[in-house]
Design an enzyme around this catalytic site. Structure first.
Site, PDB file in Angstrom:
ATOM      1  N   CYS A  91      -7.566   1.922   1.417  1.00  0.00           N
ATOM      2  CA  CYS A  91      -7.260   2.865   0.335  1.00  0.00           C
ATOM      3  C   CYS A  91      -6.407   3.969   0.953  1.00  0.00           C
ATOM      4  CB  CYS A  91      -8.531   3.399  -0.329  1.00  0.00           C
ATOM      5  SG  CYS A  91      -9.676   4.244   0.782  1.00  0.00           S
ATOM      6  N   PHE A  92      -6.440   5.191   0.428  1.00  0.00           N
ATOM      7  CA  PHE A  92      -5.513   6.195   0.944  1.00  0.00           C
ATOM      8  C   PHE A  92      -5.883   6.668   2.350  1.00  0.00           C
ATOM      9  CE2 PHE A  92      -3.838  10.634   1.213  1.00  0.00           C
ATOM     10  CZ  PHE A  92      -2.511  10.281   1.309  1.00  0.00           C
TER      11      PHE A  92
END
Length: 358
Positions: free
Chosen positions: A89-90
Site C-alpha cells: 500500500c502507500f
C-alpha cells in the site's frame, strides 16, 4: 531486495485507491484496491475529526461481509495466476497488513513489501542519482529524422527516453496514448536504468533531448550530466531522414490513430498534424507557415496513397531544410568540443560495440 522486483518484473498487487495509482505507479503493478476513492476520502475526514481509532472503525463498517468476500475473490483470482506477486500500500501499513491477514486466513499467503510505495519510490529516485555517478553517459546526436531512437533501441546499453515518455520529443512528438505522469515517467526511467545496472556495462547511451519531453521532464541530476556528456553524431542523408520522418510521424502515427479509434482516425490524425505545425507557427513566420500548412492539407485530403505520401515528403523536406536543420546546426556548433564520434549508423554501431567492450 527491491532491485530484484524491477529487474525480474515480479508482479505487484497495489491495494491503494485508484486515484493514488493514477498519480504514481509501477509498470509491473496491478491495482486491486481495498478502498474506493470515496471510501478512502471518508476515512481521511473521520481521521482528522475523531482520530485513528474512529477512522479504522469506519473502514470496517464500509467493508461489509459481502464486499469483503468480493475483494477476497478478486485477490485470490489474481494470485492464482501470479502466485509470486507481492503486496503493498502507500507506506506498507494498515491497508496491506489487513489484506495480508485476510488472505492468510483463507490459506492464500502473500508477502508484503516493507515501507510500501513510499520506500519503493525512494529507492528508484536513488537509482537515478547513482547512475549519474557510476555510469559513463554518451549522448547520441543527429539532425531531425536521423533515426536516433531506432538506433538507441538496437544498443544493448541504450535507454529510450522518448519511449519512457511516450512522446517523440518535438512539436510533432505527441502519441495517441497519453503520456505518463511525471512521477510515473521517472519510475519507468529508473527501472530501465536499474535493469542495465544488473550487467557489467559502464557506458549508457541516451538520445540528445531537451529537458522537457512533451509534458514530462528528465530529472535535473541526469539532465545536468547529459548537457556535459560526450556526443556521438549520426550522419544521415536528407532523403533518408525524410523517409524516416514519413514512416514515424505520418504512416506509423496514422496507424496508431486507426487502431485507437477507427471511425475518428482521419479527423484525429488531421488535427494532430495541423496542431503540431501550429506550435511552431511564430518561429516559421506567417508566409512560410501558410505555405507548409497548405501542402500538409493537400496531403491529408489526397485519397491516393502514393500521391499523399509524395506531398507529405514535400512538407517534411521543406521543414527540415528551412527550419529544423539550420536550428540544429546552430545548436551543434556550440557542442563541438564534446564530439567524440561522427559518422554513419553502421560505423557508429561498431564503435559503440568497442566502447562497450564487445
Amino acid at each position: 531486495c527491491l532491485a530484484n522486483l524491477y529487474i525480474t518484473d515480479i508482479p505487484l498487487v497495489d491495494v491503494r485507491s485508484p486515484k493514488e495509482l493514477n498519480r504514481r505507479a509501477f509498470p509491473n503493478a496491478t491495482n486491486l484496491p481495498l478502498l474506493t476513492d470515496g471510501e478512502r476520502a471518508a476515512i481521511g475526514i473521520r481521521y482528522k475529526k475523531a482520530g485513528a481509532k474512529a477512522a479504522i472503525s469506519l473502514g470496517y463498517e464500509l467493508i461489509n461481509a459481502e464486499k469483503k468476500q468480493a475483494l477476497l475473490e478478486d485477490w485470490q483470482a489474481y494470485l492464482y495466476k501470479k502466485p509470486n506477486a507481492l503486496l503493498y500500500c502507500f507506506r506498507g501499513g494498515l491497508r496491506s497488513e489487513i489484506v495480508q491477514q485476510w488472505l492468510t486466513e483463507i490459506d492464500t499467503p502473500i508477502h508484503r513489501i516493507d515501507g510500501g510505495y513510499k520506500a519503493m519510490r525512494r529507492f528508484l529516485i536513488d537509482i537515478i542519482e547513482k547512475v549519474t555517478v557510476e555510469k559513463d553517459i554518451i549522448v547520441i546526436a543527429g539532425k531531425a529524422g536521423s533515426g536516433k531512437t531506432h538506433l538507441i533501441n538496437q544498443l544493448s546499453y541504450g535507454i529510450d527516453l522518448e519511449g519512457c515518455a511516450r512522446h517523440r520529443g518535438s512539436a510533432f512528438g505527441k502519441r495517441v496514448n497519453l503520456q505518463p505522469t511525471p512521477i510515473n515517467f521517472e519510475n519507468s526511467l529508473s527501472i530501465q536504468f536499474l535493469k542495465l545496472r544488473s550487467n557489467t556495462a559502464k557506458t549508457v547511451f541516451l538520445e540528445d533531448e531537451s529537458r522537457a519531453i512533451g509534458a514530462v521532464s528528465i530529472p535535473v541530476s541526469l539532465f545536468k550530466v547529459m548537457k556535459e556528456a560526450p556526443l556521438a553524431f549520426i550522419e544521415e542523408p536528407l532523403d533518408n531522414r525524410v523517409e524516416i520522418i514519413l514512416n514515424d510521424y505520418v504512416i506509423s502515427n496514422y496507424l496508431e490513430y486507426k487502431q485507437s479509434a477507427p471511425k475518428e482516425a482521419e479527423e484525429n490524425f488531421t488535427k494532430f498534424l495541423l496542431t503540431s505545425l501550429e506550435k511552431i507557427r511564430r518561429r516559421l513566420g506567417y508566409n512560410y507557415y501558410n505555405n507548409v500548412r497548405e501542402i500538409m492539407q493537400k496531403a491529408l485530403a489526397c485519397k491516393n496513397k502514393e500521391e499523399a505520401h509524395g506531398l507529405h515528403r514535400k512538407w517534411i523536406r521543406n521543414l527540415l531544410e528551412t527550419y529544423y536543420d539550420p536550428m540544429y546546426e546552430y545548436q551543434l556548433s556550440k557542442k563541438m568540443h564534446r564530439l567524440i564520434f561522427r559518422g554513419e549508423k553502421h560505423d557508429f554501431l561498431n564503435w559503440a560495440k568497442d566502447i562497450q567492450g564487445g
